[in-house]
Design an enzyme around this catalytic site. Structure first.
Site, PDB file in Angstrom:
ATOM      1  N   HIS A 170      44.829 -63.530  53.979  1.00 30.58           N
ATOM      2  CA  HIS A 170      43.951 -64.616  54.110  1.00 30.58           C
ATOM      3  C   HIS A 170      42.965 -64.775  55.341  1.00 30.58           C
ATOM      4  O   HIS A 170      42.590 -65.700  55.840  1.00 30.58           O
ATOM      5  CB  HIS A 170      45.116 -65.694  54.390  1.00 30.58           C
ATOM      6  CG  HIS A 170      45.550 -65.995  52.977  1.00 30.58           C
ATOM      7  ND1 HIS A 170      46.939 -65.692  52.722  1.00 30.58           N
ATOM      8  CD2 HIS A 170      45.256 -66.383  51.744  1.00 30.58           C
ATOM      9  CE1 HIS A 170      47.378 -65.911  51.560  1.00 30.58           C
ATOM     10  NE2 HIS A 170      46.444 -66.395  50.885  1.00 30.58           N
TER      11      HIS A 170
ATOM     12  N   PRO B 288      10.494 -34.373  55.789  1.00 32.16           N
ATOM     13  CA  PRO B 288      11.890 -33.730  56.288  1.00 32.16           C
ATOM     14  C   PRO B 288      11.827 -32.258  56.219  1.00 32.16           C
ATOM     15  O   PRO B 288      12.321 -31.596  57.352  1.00 32.16           O
ATOM     16  CB  PRO B 288      12.834 -34.596  55.735  1.00 32.16           C
ATOM     17  CG  PRO B 288      12.351 -35.628  54.667  1.00 32.16           C
ATOM     18  CD  PRO B 288      10.612 -35.301  55.063  1.00 32.16           C
TER      19      PRO B 288
HETATM   20  P1  ADP Z   1      17.070 -34.164  48.228  1.00 33.70           P
HETATM   21  O1  ADP Z   1      15.878 -34.564  47.878  1.00 33.70           O
HETATM   22  O2  ADP Z   1      17.869 -33.592  47.171  1.00 33.70           O
HETATM   23  O3  ADP Z   1      18.027 -35.646  48.997  1.00 33.70           O
HETATM   24  P2  ADP Z   1      16.833 -33.365  50.962  1.00 33.70           P
HETATM   25  O4  ADP Z   1      16.864 -34.496  51.319  1.00 33.70           O
HETATM   26  O5  ADP Z   1      18.118 -32.313  51.552  1.00 33.70           O
HETATM   27  O6  ADP Z   1      17.032 -32.838  49.416  1.00 33.70           O
HETATM   28  O7  ADP Z   1      15.617 -32.500  51.049  1.00 33.70           O
HETATM   29  C1  ADP Z   1      14.436 -32.913  51.066  1.00 33.70           C
HETATM   30  C2  ADP Z   1      13.063 -32.143  51.258  1.00 33.70           C
HETATM   31  O8  ADP Z   1      13.117 -31.186  50.124  1.00 33.70           O
HETATM   32  C3  ADP Z   1      11.906 -32.758  51.153  1.00 33.70           C
HETATM   33  O9  ADP Z   1      11.510 -33.364  52.446  1.00 33.70           O
HETATM   34  C4  ADP Z   1      10.990 -31.710  50.805  1.00 33.70           C
HETATM   35  O10 ADP Z   1      10.303 -31.002  51.508  1.00 33.70           O
HETATM   36  C5  ADP Z   1      11.644 -30.664  50.011  1.00 33.70           C
HETATM   37  N1  ADP Z   1      11.624 -30.785  48.557  1.00 33.70           N
HETATM   38  C6  ADP Z   1      12.103 -31.681  47.443  1.00 33.70           C
HETATM   39  N2  ADP Z   1      11.557 -31.357  46.450  1.00 33.70           N
HETATM   40  C7  ADP Z   1      10.738 -30.270  46.399  1.00 33.70           C
HETATM   41  C8  ADP Z   1       9.907 -29.331  45.607  1.00 33.70           C
HETATM   42  N3  ADP Z   1       9.966 -29.690  44.258  1.00 33.70           N
HETATM   43  N4  ADP Z   1       9.435 -28.152  45.975  1.00 33.70           N
HETATM   44  C9  ADP Z   1       9.308 -27.935  47.441  1.00 33.70           C
HETATM   45  N5  ADP Z   1      10.060 -28.719  48.361  1.00 33.70           N
HETATM   46  C10 ADP Z   1      10.688 -29.880  47.954  1.00 33.70           C
END
Ligand code: ADP
Ligand code: MG
Length: 559
Positions: free
Chosen positions: A219, A543
């Protein structure tokens, strides 16, 4: 702090309307009362188990109405006993002529109102009995268990009573079964944070970040003592150690219920349960049924309780019987002893100590330390427009990569990078996990031997970047890590043509990558998760580009 979307004045009515709408296949509302009965009742000749109490405890109590469990549930206001009138109307609607077993937690308001209702029923010739649930060991001494309150043990007592009624037991036998279950059921709970009443702006109590309340009720009250916050494993030990001395100790079979109080993640509960299962097994107990989830909550309280019911043959049969209610179903299977399970996982590798002799080991260990240092920053950058996991993914991946590279002989450069890439992709997951995995592994494949010259390195990186873009399909300017990788690749190539040393070439290329990563702040993402909220990311670096710059900069310092 969280508050409900539903106004306080109509809270009970509103949720009950939705509940009956959603589960109309199983339950129906009692006309003119805040109560529900099963669609299957009244059933001539069967005892009606009627449960109830205040609301704010869902699935208790209305969620536990259905075949094999309760015939009806009375619904009071939040944390407030229902009135005698409501109890009476619900019991009348549930009665099938074989009498009513009232079962509810031992609270004074409930005892008074259910008691008054029982007298009214008796005056009309309807027989009723009462079982008070008293499982909460923190609410009274073991010498006087009858003074204790009912908490998550409600579920087990109701389940046994419902099964006895379903089997066709008469009123006295249903009562006896429920009393036996209650006598062998004990609960112990902890809270991490208090709950907030509908319409209120402040929680009933708060718990400091570093602390935990032990021995709370349901509660919204704080516990009987405050302790430093424990890990999932330590918590499991506290709960098991609290309960074991209270069990009768005559049977090995138990039902274990790890109950969430309303705001505790199921994943955290399972992590705690893993240890509970181990501890029970070590004590020679066999949790033939384990329920991990929310059964008796306390609005949005953060915390858990552990309930143990020590079975005997009678209770084992009744607990295993099938039931079908909105919140609790059982197919009626009896389980054999289940071994506790402990996963071993390479992705949980820890990297202690200094790097060894190998170039790859030294380079990747330096990269790991830099990524660890910037883990929070990478996560925040990823959270600007996406899911915030990039920092954790990179450190998890690189830890596994280092551990894998250390398994390879120090002079096998390409073997170490191949192993590192595979381990990175496996442990990091996500888009960047796959992409970095390819970069590492393909660079390794291109090196083919030990200690490359700058031209071989530039060729290997060329090939790796080709594989990377084939996989990710990003183009320059899409605001991905490619926007740092491509300038790095070109700089290496120029340095190779100018016959620079590997160390010199790498340093120049890493500087170029760092500048390019910063410049991604001006771009808008068109790839990956961030594309959906592209505008938000304006002014923040990508990132992946940032982690790439950190990585190659750290590696450059080791060459
Ligand atoms: P998620 O997107 O699966 O959460 P992360 O956060 O670890 O993976 O990574 C994000 C980063 O991955 C992005 O900032 C970008 O630089 C890179 N990224 C995402 N998709 C692609 C892609 N198709 N080609 C190149 N880099 C990519
Ligand atoms: Mg992410």
């Amino acid at each position: 702090m969280t508050t409900t979307l539903t106004p306080a004045e109509t809270f009970k009515r509103d949720w009950l309307d939705g509940f009956v709408g959603a589960y109309g296949r199983t339950v129906r509302k009692v006309p003119g009362a805040y109560g529900v009965v099963g669609r299957h009742v009244p059933r001539p000749g069967k005892v009606a188990v009627v449960i109830g109490g205040g609301c704010g405890h869902y699935p208790a109590f209305a969620g536990l109405v259905g075949p094999g469990l309760a015939a009806g549930a009375v619904v009071g206001d939040v944390f407030t006993s229902p009135s005698a009138e409501q109890v009476y109307r619900t019991a009348r609607a549930a009665d099938g002529g074989a009498g009513v077993l009232f079962a509810y937690g031992n609270y004074q308001g409930d005892v008074l109102h259910f008691g008054l209702a029982a007298r009214r029923l008796a005056a009309e010739g309807i027989d009723s009995r009462t079982v008070l649930v008293t499982d909460d060991i923190a609410s009274g001494p073991p010498e006087a268990p009858e003074g204790r309150r009912g908490v998550a043990g409600d579920l087990l007592v109701f389940k046994v009573a419902g099964a006895a009624a379903e089997r066709g037991d008469d009123l006295a036998a249903v009562q006896a079964a429920a009393e036996l279950a209650n006598a062998r059921t004990r609960t112990f709970g902890v809270a991490f944070d208090g709950c907030t009443l509908p319409g209120a702006r402040e929680p009933l109590f708060t718990v400091a970040e570093s602390q935990m309340e032990v021995g709370l009720g349901i509660h919204g009250e704080p516990g009987v003592r405050t302790v430093p916050r424990l890990s999932a494993t330590e918590l499991a030990d506290v709960l098991v150690d609290g309960l074991l001395p209270e069990l009768p100790g005559t049977d090995r079979r138990v039902v274990a219920v790890l109950n969430g109080l309303g705001r505790t993640k199921y994943e955290d509960m399972f992590a705690t349960y893993a240890r509970i299962h181990q501890r029970l097994a070590a004590e020679g107990l066999n949790p033939v049924h384990a329920e991990v989830g929310e059964f008796v909550t306390s609005l949005d309280m953060a915390g858990v309780s552990l309930t143990l019911l020590e079975l005997d043959d009678e209770l084992a049969e009744l607990y295993a019987a099938p039931c079908d209610t909105p919140a609790f179903r059982s197919g009626g299977a009896v389980l054999d002893a289940v071994e506790p399970h402990v996963t071993t996982d390479a992705a949980l590798a820890t990297v202690d100590g200094e790097a060894g002799e190998g170039v790859v080991d030294r380079a990747l260990t330096a990269a790991l330390r830099s990524l660890e240092h910037h883990e929070g920053e990478l996560g925040r950058l990823d959270a600007v427009a996406a899911d915030g996991d990039h920092g954790l993914g990179m450190t998890r991946g690189m830890r596994a990569a280092v551990a894998a590279a250390r398994q390879v002989p120090p002079d096998d450069l390409s073997g170490a990078l191949l192993a590192a890439g595979t381990a990175f992709a496996d442990a990091a997951g996500g888009a960047s996990g796959a992409l970095y995995g390819v970069l590492l592994a393909e660079t390794g494949a291109g090196l083919r031997g030990t200690c490359p010259d700058t031209a071989t390195l530039a060729d290997a990186v060329d090939a790796a970047v080709r594989a990377f873009t084939e996989l990710g399909r990003a183009e320059p300017g899409d605001k991905t890590m490619l926007d740092a990788i491509e300038p790095f690749r070109q700089a290496l190539r120029e340095q190779a043509r100018a016959a620079a040393s590997v160390a010199q070439a790498w340093r120049v290329a890493a500087e170029r990558a760092a500048k390019a990563a910063e410049a991604t702040a001006d771009l808008l993402p068109t790839r990956g998760r961030a594309a959906r909220l592209a505008e938000r990311s304006r002014g923040h670096a990508d990132p992946g580009a940032t982690s790439f710059a950190l990585l190659v900069t750290a590696v450059g310092e080791t060459l």
